[in-house]
Write an enzyme that holds these catalytic residues in place. Structure first.
Site, PDB file in Angstrom:
ATOM      1  CG  ASP A  99      -1.694   1.228   1.428  1.00  0.00           C
ATOM      2  OD1 ASP A  99      -1.448   2.202   0.683  1.00  0.00           O
ATOM      3  OD2 ASP A  99      -2.546   1.256   2.331  1.00  0.00           O
TER       4      ASP A  99
ATOM      5  CD  GLN B  24      -0.477   8.897   3.429  1.00  0.00           C
ATOM      6  OE1 GLN B  24       0.192   9.880   3.100  1.00  0.00           O
ATOM      7  NE2 GLN B  24      -1.782   8.980   3.640  1.00  0.00           N
TER       8      GLN B  24
HETATM    9  N1  7TS Z   1      -3.713   3.519   2.465  1.00  0.00           N
HETATM   10  C1  7TS Z   1      -3.139   4.512   3.155  1.00  0.00           C
HETATM   11  C2  7TS Z   1      -1.808   4.295   3.802  1.00  0.00           C
HETATM   12  C3  7TS Z   1      -3.789   5.747   3.226  1.00  0.00           C
HETATM   13  O1  7TS Z   1      -3.211   6.747   3.899  1.00  0.00           O
HETATM   14  C4  7TS Z   1      -5.051   5.927   2.592  1.00  0.00           C
HETATM   15  C5  7TS Z   1      -5.832   7.197   2.709  1.00  0.00           C
HETATM   16  C6  7TS Z   1      -5.578   4.856   1.876  1.00  0.00           C
HETATM   17  C7  7TS Z   1      -4.890   3.664   1.847  1.00  0.00           C
HETATM   18  C8  7TS Z   1      -6.873   4.953   1.134  1.00  0.00           C
HETATM   19  O2  7TS Z   1      -6.769   5.814   0.052  1.00  0.00           O
HETATM   20  P1  7TS Z   1      -8.051   6.219  -0.812  1.00  0.00           P
HETATM   21  O3  7TS Z   1      -7.545   7.246  -1.755  1.00  0.00           O
HETATM   22  O4  7TS Z   1      -8.534   5.000  -1.488  1.00  0.00           O
HETATM   23  O5  7TS Z   1      -9.050   6.762   0.160  1.00  0.00           O
HETATM   24  N2  7TS Z   1      -5.529   7.924   3.859  1.00  0.00           N
HETATM   25  C9  7TS Z   1      -6.261   8.936   4.350  1.00  0.00           C
HETATM   26  C10 7TS Z   1      -5.862   9.628   5.493  1.00  0.00           C
HETATM   27  O6  7TS Z   1      -4.857   9.397   6.120  1.00  0.00           O
HETATM   28  N3  7TS Z   1      -6.763  10.574   5.754  1.00  0.00           N
HETATM   29  O7  7TS Z   1      -7.738  10.523   4.829  1.00  0.00           O
HETATM   30  C11 7TS Z   1      -7.424   9.505   3.941  1.00  0.00           C
END
Ligand code: 7TS
Length: 415
Positions: free
Chosen positions: A206, A209
């Protein structure tokens, strides 16, 4: 006096000029946006690219011989090459457009590859996963698949030695974040993938970040899958990427069915399109993907190593200044070498939502709560934390504003 940032190749003030939203005032104060881990702001180049698509060549892709459709298809498909270069993938077939990290991971968990998992098979995760790399795997428990978790040390780093114990011949997949959205910890993803492979398990990373903040190389890390979101890297919302090794994507069944993902349809059966379209059913976020391409150009012009260096300096400054605040508890590693631009903390017994409200009065946008990492928040012995997260447009002056506002909050709450 703390030394101010002196970057030769990086000029955050210059970068800020490209972000119209940063001129906003909030509650009468100049906005300080410290919530890029949730979603980044967008430069005018990205905003204009979306606008240009809608005002100049809006058409559906892959299905028209007319000029507009051809232009839209070319622009949309052209972004795959940019993504490929960004993460050093081998071929465009390995790059699947998704709505974000969540959808990317759900494609893997929902595909037949993993439907073939059997009772007694094991999945290895860590306690620091975001819900989107946790809940899809937990859903497999009802099929008798065991989910095991690597724990963290007190400093917020992973107990790496536990991978050696928990990953066994029963393990089918190891799914781990490259960098934690709450602790900021940058994990040794390459080593984790290696341990997985030594046990014939697959490695999913994943990188939500990571890809926006540092160089990521799928060949060097040798991961089988990599998921990330476009909206956290200057791109539009509703965009993301699933990278997968070609032989695995070939084996996998699609998880969404409909137009564009087929080769032939008869009333009795249908056959699937080639990669990558097999996984891209229906009309996608065309404008978003085109915007993402411009975001990638923007990031690569600055250089991902320069971005990492800027954030490393910002986090070093933030750790140094915030730790002086009386009553503050900072979570995660104190070493900027293994920490991204994320800092979660609590101030005495002030509830994070109250603290975030006071910061908002000061024009400072932070996130409070469990940050979609409830098990990790619990593991830290907290119910919630306040999180400031940085990106290319943040400056030391903004961290000073945060520190001043936190000192003010201490007075407001009498702590
Ligand atoms: N994995 C990590 C490590 C994340 O930080 C996030 C979203 C996701 C997966 C999911 O991403 P999405 O674009 O599919 O939603 N993180 C955050 C956060 O830290 N605050 O709001 C969303």
């Amino acid at each position: 006096m703390l030394e101010k940032l002196k970057l030769k190749t990086f000029d955050a003030e210059e970068i800020r000029k490209d972000f119209p939203i940063l001129e906003r005032r909030v509650n009468g104060k100049q906005l300080v946006y410290l919530d890029s881990a949730a979603t980044s702001q967008k430069p005018r180049q990205v905003i204009e690219a979306e606008k240009a698509y809608y005002s100049e060549y809006n058409a559906n892709i892959h299905r028209g011989v007319h000029k507009l459709s051809q232009e839209a298809t070319e622009a949309y498909e052209g972004v795959r090459e940019k993504v490929l270069r960004l993460i050093n993938a081998r071929e465009k077939e390995e790059i699947i457009y998704t709505r974000g990290t969540t959808e990317a991971i759900n494609i893997v968990t929902g595909s037949v590859l993993l439907n073939s998992l059997q009772k007694g098979d094991e999945i290895v995760l860590t306690v620091m996963e975001h819900h989107s790399n946790l809940v899809p795997w937990l859903a497999m428990k009802k099929r008798g698949i065991d989910v095991k978790f690597v724990d963290i040390n007190d400093d917020g780093t992973l107990k790496m030695e536990q991978f050696e114990v928990l990953i066994t011949k029963k393990t089918r997949i190891v799914a781990v974040s490259c960098a934690s959205n709450l602790l900021g910890t940058i994990n040794d993803a390459r080593k984790i993938a290696k341990i997985a492979h030594e046990n014939d398990a697959l490695a999913l990373l994943d990188a939500a970040q990571a890809v926006p903040h540092m160089p990521v190389d799928v060949k060097a890390m040798d991961c089988d899958f990599l998921a990330f979101s476009g909206h956290k890297m200057l791109g539009p919302t509703g965009t993301g990427i699933l990278y997968g090794k070609r032989y695995l994507l070939e084996e996998m069944e699609p998880v969404q069915f409909g137009g564009d993902m087929i080769k032939e349809v008869h009333l009795t059966h249908a056959t699937w399109n080639d990669l990558p379209w097999k996984f891209e059913a229906g009309t996608p976020n065309i404008a978003g993907v085109i915007g993402l391409g411009v975001a990638i150009d923007y990031l690569q012009k600055i250089g991902l190593s320069n971005i990492r260096m800027h954030e490393k300096q910002l986090i070093a400054y933030a750790l140094k200044t915030l730790k002086e605040i009386k009553g503050i508890r900072i979570f995660g590693p104190m070493d900027p070498e293994i920490r991204g631009g994320v800092i979660s903390f609590n101030l005495a017994d002030v509830h994070p939502h109250d603290l975030a409200t006071v910061l908002d009065y000061e024009g400072i946008a932070v996130r409070s709560g469990h940050h979609c990492a409830m098990p990790l928040t619990e593991r830290l012995g907290e119910t919630a934390t306040t999180r400031a997260s940085f990106y290319i447009y943040n400056t030391e002056e903004e961290i000073d504003r945060l520190v001043e506002a936190l000192e003010k909050a201490r007075k407001v709450f009498g702590v």
